[in-house]
Design a protein around this motif. Structure first.
Motif, PDB file in Angstrom:
ATOM      1  N   TYR A   5       0.809  -1.217   0.000  1.00  0.00           N
ATOM      2  CA  TYR A   5       0.000   0.000   0.000  1.00  0.00           C
ATOM      3  C   TYR A   5       0.847   1.274   0.000  1.00  0.00           C
ATOM      4  O   TYR A   5       0.327   2.361  -0.202  1.00  0.00           O
ATOM      5  CB  TYR A   5      -0.939   0.027   1.199  1.00  0.00           C
ATOM      6  N   MET A  19      -1.658   2.510  -4.291  1.00  0.00           N
ATOM      7  CA  MET A  19      -2.039   1.140  -3.959  1.00  0.00           C
ATOM      8  C   MET A  19      -2.899   1.106  -2.688  1.00  0.00           C
ATOM      9  O   MET A  19      -3.517   0.100  -2.395  1.00  0.00           O
ATOM     10  CB  MET A  19      -0.785   0.270  -3.787  1.00  0.00           C
ATOM     11  N   GLU A  21      -5.638   2.289  -2.408  1.00  0.00           N
ATOM     12  CA  GLU A  21      -7.014   2.026  -2.846  1.00  0.00           C
ATOM     13  C   GLU A  21      -7.383   0.549  -2.713  1.00  0.00           C
ATOM     14  O   GLU A  21      -8.558   0.201  -2.731  1.00  0.00           O
ATOM     15  CB  GLU A  21      -7.220   2.509  -4.278  1.00  0.00           C
ATOM     16  N   TYR A  22      -6.369  -0.303  -2.577  1.00  0.00           N
ATOM     17  CA  TYR A  22      -6.614  -1.742  -2.442  1.00  0.00           C
ATOM     18  C   TYR A  22      -6.438  -2.223  -1.006  1.00  0.00           C
ATOM     19  O   TYR A  22      -6.473  -3.428  -0.746  1.00  0.00           O
ATOM     20  CB  TYR A  22      -5.688  -2.527  -3.383  1.00  0.00           C
ATOM     21  N   GLU A  23      -6.281  -1.283  -0.081  1.00  0.00           N
ATOM     22  CA  GLU A  23      -6.067  -1.642   1.314  1.00  0.00           C
ATOM     23  C   GLU A  23      -7.227  -2.501   1.822  1.00  0.00           C
ATOM     24  O   GLU A  23      -8.388  -2.225   1.546  1.00  0.00           O
ATOM     25  CB  GLU A  23      -5.948  -0.370   2.167  1.00  0.00           C
ATOM     26  N   LYS A  25      -7.808  -5.541   0.895  1.00  0.00           N
ATOM     27  CA  LYS A  25      -8.171  -6.553  -0.094  1.00  0.00           C
ATOM     28  C   LYS A  25      -7.043  -7.583  -0.208  1.00  0.00           C
ATOM     29  O   LYS A  25      -5.904  -7.316   0.141  1.00  0.00           O
ATOM     30  CB  LYS A  25      -8.427  -5.906  -1.456  1.00  0.00           C
ATOM     31  N   LEU A  27      -4.760  -9.491  -2.793  1.00  0.00           N
ATOM     32  CA  LEU A  27      -4.291  -9.180  -4.139  1.00  0.00           C
ATOM     33  C   LEU A  27      -3.493 -10.328  -4.728  1.00  0.00           C
ATOM     34  O   LEU A  27      -2.728 -10.988  -4.016  1.00  0.00           O
ATOM     35  CB  LEU A  27      -3.402  -7.931  -4.113  1.00  0.00           C
ATOM     36  N   TYR A  49     -10.841 -13.965 -10.292  1.00  0.00           N
ATOM     37  CA  TYR A  49     -11.311 -12.611  -9.980  1.00  0.00           C
ATOM     38  C   TYR A  49     -12.835 -12.577  -9.872  1.00  0.00           C
ATOM     39  O   TYR A  49     -13.394 -12.065  -8.905  1.00  0.00           O
ATOM     40  CB  TYR A  49     -10.803 -11.637 -11.039  1.00  0.00           C
ATOM     41  N   LYS A  53     -14.172 -11.739  -6.189  1.00  0.00           N
ATOM     42  CA  LYS A  53     -14.087 -10.277  -6.060  1.00  0.00           C
ATOM     43  C   LYS A  53     -15.054  -9.719  -5.024  1.00  0.00           C
ATOM     44  O   LYS A  53     -14.735  -8.755  -4.343  1.00  0.00           O
ATOM     45  CB  LYS A  53     -14.241  -9.581  -7.415  1.00  0.00           C
ATOM     46  N   VAL A  58      -8.697  -9.203  -5.557  1.00  0.00           N
ATOM     47  CA  VAL A  58      -8.463  -8.481  -6.807  1.00  0.00           C
ATOM     48  C   VAL A  58      -7.191  -9.006  -7.471  1.00  0.00           C
ATOM     49  O   VAL A  58      -6.167  -9.188  -6.808  1.00  0.00           O
ATOM     50  CB  VAL A  58      -8.288  -6.961  -6.572  1.00  0.00           C
ATOM     51  N   LEU A  60      -4.314  -7.947 -10.080  1.00  0.00           N
ATOM     52  CA  LEU A  60      -3.723  -6.742 -10.667  1.00  0.00           C
ATOM     53  C   LEU A  60      -2.713  -7.170 -11.722  1.00  0.00           C
ATOM     54  O   LEU A  60      -1.732  -7.855 -11.415  1.00  0.00           O
ATOM     55  CB  LEU A  60      -3.027  -5.901  -9.589  1.00  0.00           C
ATOM     56  N   ARG A 133      -4.546  -9.173   3.308  1.00  0.00           N
ATOM     57  CA  ARG A 133      -5.306  -7.938   3.551  1.00  0.00           C
ATOM     58  C   ARG A 133      -4.486  -6.854   4.256  1.00  0.00           C
ATOM     59  O   ARG A 133      -4.889  -5.703   4.282  1.00  0.00           O
ATOM     60  CB  ARG A 133      -6.559  -8.246   4.374  1.00  0.00           C
TER      61      ARG A 133
END
Length: 159
Positions: A5, A19, A21-23, A25, A27, A49, A53, A58, A60, A133
């Motif tokens: 992140y 990154m 924005e993906y906290e 989640k 990945l 995905y 999802k 997610v 990437l 996460r």
């Protein structure tokens, strides 16, 4: 840098994206290529995905042209190819380097967290990093590892 992140990445339109924005989640970060023998893995990545999802997973995709020039020179061609041929809807980013002098700092971090066999360097397209996460790398998968073989690991950290 402590987690994924802490980095920013470039979107396909050239804008920067945090990154953060993906906290929170899970990945799966993958260096992709459109003209590689492993390119059919896009199909399996997309299935994962779609399946997870809603639970905060997610994929990437980071196109990379460092391995035998197996990526289109124009990012729009890459996106069109991925969407038309494999139905890719997960986030794809601007083309990056994953090794060498110009390697993206995100990949320096990923490789520092989980080195490969004999070397930290990415050896080929479709090397995958599973991130929890909390933004920590929990596993690194070789290009030959099919997305379906990663599903059990994803499910175990989705809980």
């Amino acid at each position: 840098m402590e987690t994924v992140y802490d980095f920013t990445v470039k979107m396909t339109d050239g804008n920067e994206k945090s990154m953060r924005e993906y906290e929170g989640k899970i990945l799966l970060i993958v260096n992709t290529a459109s003209k590689c023998g492993f390119t059919p893995q896009f199909e399996g990545l997309q299935k994962l995905y779609e399946k997870y999802k809603e639970q905060g997973f997610v994929v990437l995709g980071f196109p990379c042209d460092q391995f035998k020039n197996q990526e289109f020179s124009n990012i729009d061609e890459t996106l069109q190819f991925c969407q038309k041929k494999y139905g890719v809807t997960f986030p794809m980013f601007a083309k990056i380097d994953v090794n060498g002098e110009k390697e993206h700092p995100l990949y320096t971090f990923l490789k520092d967290q989980k080195g490969g066999i004999l070397s930290k360097n990415i050896k080929w397209n479709f090397t995958k990093f599973l991130v929890d996460r909390n933004g920590k790398v929990v596993e690194r998968y070789s290009p030959t590892t099919k997305p379906s073989k990663i599903e059990e690991d994803i499910v175990s950290i989705l809980k």
